[in-house]
Motif scaffolding. Structure first.
Motif, mmCIF file in Angstrom:
data_model
loop_
_atom_site.group_PDB
_atom_site.id
_atom_site.type_symbol
_atom_site.label_atom_id
_atom_site.label_comp_id
_atom_site.label_asym_id
_atom_site.label_seq_id
_atom_site.Cartn_x
_atom_site.Cartn_y
_atom_site.Cartn_z
ATOM 1 N N THR A 57 2.373 1.603 -79.788
ATOM 2 C CA THR A 57 3.648 1.926 -79.458
ATOM 3 C C THR A 57 3.929 3.135 -78.597
ATOM 4 O OG1 THR A 57 4.336 0.765 -81.485
ATOM 5 C CG2 THR A 57 6.067 2.067 -80.308
ATOM 6 N N ASN A 106 7.147 8.918 -81.209
ATOM 7 C CA ASN A 106 7.761 7.452 -80.688
ATOM 8 C C ASN A 106 8.868 7.892 -79.907
ATOM 9 O OD1 ASN A 106 8.164 4.819 -80.803
ATOM 10 N ND2 ASN A 106 9.435 4.882 -82.456
ATOM 11 N N GLN A 110 9.769 7.255 -75.998
ATOM 12 C CA GLN A 110 11.122 6.693 -75.395
ATOM 13 C C GLN A 110 11.882 7.503 -74.387
ATOM 14 O OE1 GLN A 110 13.382 5.680 -78.964
ATOM 15 N NE2 GLN A 110 11.719 4.443 -79.980
ATOM 16 N N GLN A 113 9.731 7.266 -71.129
ATOM 17 C CA GLN A 113 9.829 5.985 -70.495
ATOM 18 C C GLN A 113 11.482 6.123 -69.797
ATOM 19 O OE1 GLN A 113 9.083 3.586 -74.108
ATOM 20 N NE2 GLN A 113 7.555 2.453 -72.705
ATOM 21 N N GLN A 114 12.248 6.628 -70.297
ATOM 22 C CA GLN A 114 13.485 6.844 -69.637
ATOM 23 C C GLN A 114 13.941 7.777 -68.848
ATOM 24 O OE1 GLN A 114 16.725 6.254 -72.906
ATOM 25 N NE2 GLN A 114 15.294 5.012 -73.868
#
Length: 156
Positions: A57, A106, A110, A113-114
Motif C-alpha cells: 500500500t 500510509n 496518500q 498521490q494527491q
C-alpha cells in the motif's frame, strides 16, 4: 512452657529469608524482552490490529513516484532513492516498523498521490522528529522523492 508462642501466619519463618521480596517486580530479563515481542508481525496485540496497512500500500505508490522521476532526475539520485525504498521495504517485512510509523507512511503516500507536497513534507518531518531511530535509514530517500516529485513538470 519456656517456648515462645508460634509465629503469626504473616511473619516469615526465617527472618533472613527473602521470600516476600521475591513477589516484587518481575526479573529484569522479562522486562527487556517485552519491546521485542511488540514489533514481531506474529504478535496479534492491539497495535497490530490497529494498523493493517500492507507494505505494498505504501511501497507501490512510492516506487511509481520514483519511476515518474526517472526521466528528469539524475540516475544516481534515483538509484539512491531506490536503495532507500528497499531498506524501508525490508524493515517493514521484518516487522521493524511500529504501527504509528506504518500509519503515517500510509498517510504520507496518500498526500503524495494527491500532490499535497506540503502535507507529505509535514508528515515526513513529524516522522523524523518522533521516530528518528526507526526511519533515519530510509526517510532521506522518501524526502528526496517528495522534493523531486514536486519539481516534476505537471501534466506528465
Amino acid at each position: 512452657p519456656a517456648g515462645a508462642p508460634p509465629d503469626p501466619p504473616n511473619a516469615p519463618a526465617d527472618p533472613t529469608a527473602p521470600p516476600p521480596r521475591a513477589l516484587g517486580p518481575p526479573p529484569l530479563g522479562a522486562v527487556g524482552a517485552a519491546p521485542r515481542a511488540e514489533g514481531r508481525p506474529s504478535a496479534a496485540g492491539p497495535e497490530q490490529e490497529e494498523c493493517s496497512v500492507s507494505a505494498d500500500t505504501v511501497l507501490v505508490p512510492l516506487r511509481a513516484a520514483l519511476d515518474a522521476c526517472r526521466a528528469t532526475v539524475q540516475k544516481q539520485v534515483c538509484n539512491d532513492i531506490g536503495r532507500r525504498l528497499t531498506v524501508l521495504e525490508d524493515a517493514w517485512a521484518q516487522g521493524k516498523l511500529s504501527a504509528p510509523v506504518r500509519k503515517r507512511m500510509n498517510l504520507l503516500v496518500q498526500e503524495l498521490q494527491q500532490q499535497h507536497w506540503d502535507a507529505a513534507d509535514e508528515i515526513h518531518r513529524s516522522l523524523m522528529v518522533d521516530h528518528v531511530n526507526e526511519v533515519s535509514q530510509w526517510m532521506v530517500g522518501v524526502k528526496r522523492l517528495i522534493a523531486e516529485s514536486r519539481d516534476l513538470p505537471t501534466g506528465e
